[in-house]
Design a protein around this motif. Structure first.
Motif, mmCIF file in Angstrom:
data_model
loop_
_atom_site.group_PDB
_atom_site.id
_atom_site.type_symbol
_atom_site.label_atom_id
_atom_site.label_comp_id
_atom_site.label_asym_id
_atom_site.label_seq_id
_atom_site.Cartn_x
_atom_site.Cartn_y
_atom_site.Cartn_z
ATOM 1 N N SER A 46 0.856 -1.183 0.000
ATOM 2 C CA SER A 46 0.000 0.000 0.000
ATOM 3 C C SER A 46 0.892 1.233 0.000
ATOM 4 C CB SER A 46 -0.913 0.015 1.236
ATOM 5 O OG SER A 46 -0.121 0.130 2.413
ATOM 6 N N TYR A 47 0.276 2.363 -0.281
ATOM 7 C CA TYR A 47 1.031 3.611 -0.195
ATOM 8 C C TYR A 47 1.280 3.929 1.276
ATOM 9 C CZ TYR A 47 -0.157 4.371 -5.110
ATOM 10 O OH TYR A 47 -0.285 4.259 -6.465
ATOM 11 N N PRO A 48 2.317 4.711 1.554
ATOM 12 C CA PRO A 48 2.574 5.047 2.962
ATOM 13 C C PRO A 48 1.466 5.923 3.544
ATOM 14 C CG PRO A 48 4.121 6.190 1.515
ATOM 15 C CD PRO A 48 3.301 5.294 0.657
ATOM 16 N N PRO A 49 1.111 5.677 4.777
ATOM 17 C CA PRO A 49 0.095 6.537 5.409
ATOM 18 C C PRO A 49 0.724 7.846 5.873
ATOM 19 C CG PRO A 49 0.840 4.877 6.956
ATOM 20 C CD PRO A 49 1.542 4.601 5.650
ATOM 21 N N GLY A 50 -0.096 8.862 6.002
ATOM 22 C CA GLY A 50 0.364 10.123 6.569
ATOM 23 C C GLY A 50 0.731 11.147 5.529
ATOM 24 N N GLY A 51 1.345 12.198 6.020
ATOM 25 C CA GLY A 51 1.708 13.327 5.181
ATOM 26 C C GLY A 51 3.139 13.255 4.696
ATOM 27 N N ASN A 52 3.673 14.398 4.351
ATOM 28 C CA ASN A 52 4.981 14.521 3.732
ATOM 29 C C ASN A 52 6.077 13.855 4.565
ATOM 30 O OD1 ASN A 52 7.522 15.562 2.804
ATOM 31 N ND2 ASN A 52 6.477 17.270 1.862
ATOM 32 N N LEU A 53 6.167 14.186 5.834
ATOM 33 C CA LEU A 53 7.232 13.642 6.674
ATOM 34 C C LEU A 53 7.127 12.126 6.790
ATOM 35 C CD1 LEU A 53 9.700 14.193 8.377
ATOM 36 C CD2 LEU A 53 8.196 14.636 10.320
ATOM 37 N N GLU A 54 5.909 11.622 6.943
ATOM 38 C CA GLU A 54 5.714 10.178 7.048
ATOM 39 C C GLU A 54 6.070 9.478 5.735
ATOM 40 O OE1 GLU A 54 3.688 12.255 10.161
ATOM 41 O OE2 GLU A 54 3.375 12.435 8.002
ATOM 42 N N VAL A 55 5.750 10.116 4.606
ATOM 43 C CA VAL A 55 6.114 9.562 3.300
ATOM 44 C C VAL A 55 7.634 9.497 3.177
ATOM 45 C CG1 VAL A 55 6.106 10.018 0.804
ATOM 46 C CG2 VAL A 55 3.995 10.256 2.137
ATOM 47 N N SER A 56 8.298 10.571 3.548
ATOM 48 C CA SER A 56 9.752 10.623 3.475
ATOM 49 C C SER A 56 10.378 9.524 4.332
ATOM 50 C CB SER A 56 10.239 11.997 3.930
ATOM 51 O OG SER A 56 11.642 12.063 3.943
ATOM 52 N N LYS A 57 9.901 9.383 5.543
ATOM 53 C CA LYS A 57 10.434 8.343 6.441
ATOM 54 C C LYS A 57 10.155 6.947 5.906
ATOM 55 C CE LYS A 57 10.213 11.034 10.707
ATOM 56 N NZ LYS A 57 9.565 11.166 12.036
ATOM 57 N N ARG B 228 2.519 18.515 -0.495
ATOM 58 C CA ARG B 228 1.416 17.809 0.157
ATOM 59 C C ARG B 228 1.084 16.575 -0.679
ATOM 60 N NH1 ARG B 228 -2.662 22.618 2.254
ATOM 61 N NH2 ARG B 228 -1.174 23.509 3.722
ATOM 62 N N PHE B 229 0.876 15.455 0.011
ATOM 63 C CA PHE B 229 0.583 14.183 -0.640
ATOM 64 C C PHE B 229 -0.834 13.754 -0.293
ATOM 65 C CE2 PHE B 229 5.119 14.343 -0.271
ATOM 66 C CZ PHE B 229 5.606 13.685 -1.388
ATOM 67 N N GLY C 179 -4.274 5.766 -6.688
ATOM 68 C CA GLY C 179 -3.451 6.854 -7.190
ATOM 69 C C GLY C 179 -2.914 7.786 -6.132
ATOM 70 N N ILE C 180 -2.147 8.728 -6.640
ATOM 71 C CA ILE C 180 -1.465 9.711 -5.797
ATOM 72 C C ILE C 180 -1.699 11.088 -6.405
ATOM 73 C CG2 ILE C 180 0.767 10.458 -4.870
ATOM 74 C CD1 ILE C 180 1.814 7.665 -5.906
ATOM 75 N N MET C 181 -1.878 12.091 -5.551
ATOM 76 C CA MET C 181 -1.867 13.475 -6.005
ATOM 77 C C MET C 181 -0.832 14.215 -5.165
ATOM 78 S SD MET C 181 -4.735 16.456 -6.430
ATOM 79 C CE MET C 181 -4.962 16.797 -4.704
ATOM 80 N N ILE C 182 0.026 14.979 -5.830
ATOM 81 C CA ILE C 182 1.035 15.785 -5.150
ATOM 82 C C ILE C 182 0.727 17.243 -5.439
ATOM 83 C CG2 ILE C 182 3.486 16.314 -4.965
ATOM 84 C CD1 ILE C 182 4.051 13.391 -5.690
ATOM 85 N N HIS C 183 0.719 18.044 -4.385
ATOM 86 C CA HIS C 183 0.297 19.442 -4.456
ATOM 87 C C HIS C 183 1.465 20.331 -4.031
ATOM 88 C CE1 HIS C 183 -2.826 22.580 -2.781
ATOM 89 N NE2 HIS C 183 -2.085 23.078 -3.731
ATOM 90 N N SER C 184 1.771 21.309 -4.869
ATOM 91 C CA SER C 184 2.785 22.311 -4.577
ATOM 92 C C SER C 184 2.104 23.659 -4.406
ATOM 93 C CB SER C 184 3.785 22.390 -5.733
ATOM 94 O OG SER C 184 4.533 23.587 -5.693
ATOM 95 N N ALA C 185 2.573 24.451 -3.475
ATOM 96 C CA ALA C 185 2.012 25.783 -3.259
ATOM 97 C C ALA C 185 2.417 26.752 -4.368
ATOM 98 C CB ALA C 185 2.453 26.338 -1.911
ATOM 99 N N GLY C 186 3.422 26.402 -5.148
ATOM 100 C CA GLY C 186 3.849 27.258 -6.254
ATOM 101 C C GLY C 186 4.725 28.416 -5.807
ATOM 102 N N PRO C 187 5.036 29.311 -6.728
ATOM 103 C CA PRO C 187 5.965 30.404 -6.448
ATOM 104 C C PRO C 187 5.571 31.316 -5.288
ATOM 105 C CG PRO C 187 5.600 30.229 -8.800
ATOM 106 C CD PRO C 187 4.638 29.284 -8.140
ATOM 107 N N ASN C 188 4.271 31.501 -5.047
ATOM 108 C CA ASN C 188 3.898 32.403 -3.950
ATOM 109 C C ASN C 188 3.929 31.718 -2.586
ATOM 110 O OD1 ASN C 188 1.509 30.937 -3.702
ATOM 111 N ND2 ASN C 188 0.181 32.599 -4.346
#
Length: 139
Positions: A59-70, A105-106, A112-121
């Protein structure tokens, strides 16, 4: 003669200003395109790594960015380490960053997976902004 030199000087300054403004705009566009290209490359690498993770762990890793990284670093039920393609920037916490320095943000579903970037601002959910610049990618 003096008036002609003044007029010539003013015309030169105006032409120089217009040229500098156009060059500055071109440089900004190129810089933005490079960052957008970097975002796409980083996300492609993350998609590949997360797919490998899912194949190995189930399965995909549970949690947010830090948990995905770990999880990708081996802190998961099967102690599987998944290499993420090219070097993706991380902050001091170990979170994956977008090219503008904001943690990604994951979002995961079963398929599937969606990855969200806040962009330049660097602001998420800037829908009230006249020019929203968030980036989303999903597989």
């Amino acid at each position: 003669m003096k008036n002609i030199l003044v007029v010539f000087g003013l015309i030169t300054i105006i032409i120089g200003s217009v040229w500098a403004d156009r060059e500055w705009g071109t440089m900004r566009v190129h810089a933005r395109m490079e960052q957008f290209t970097q975002f796409n490359e980083d996300v492609d690498n993350l998609f590949a790594a997360l797919q490998k993770y899912k194949e190995q762990v189930g399965s995909y890793p549970p949690g947010g960015n830090l948990e995905v990284s770990k999880a990708l670093q081996g802190r998961n039920p099967k102690n599987v380490i998944v290499i993420v393609g090219n070097k993706i920037s991380v902050n001091e916490k170990g979170e994956f960053l977008d090219p503008w320095g904001t943690p990604l943000r994951f979002y995961f579903s079963d398929t599937g997976i969606m990855i969200h970037s806040a962009g330049p601002n660097r602001r998420f959910d800037d829908s009230t902004s006249p020019e929203p610049d968030d980036y989303y990618r999903s597989n």
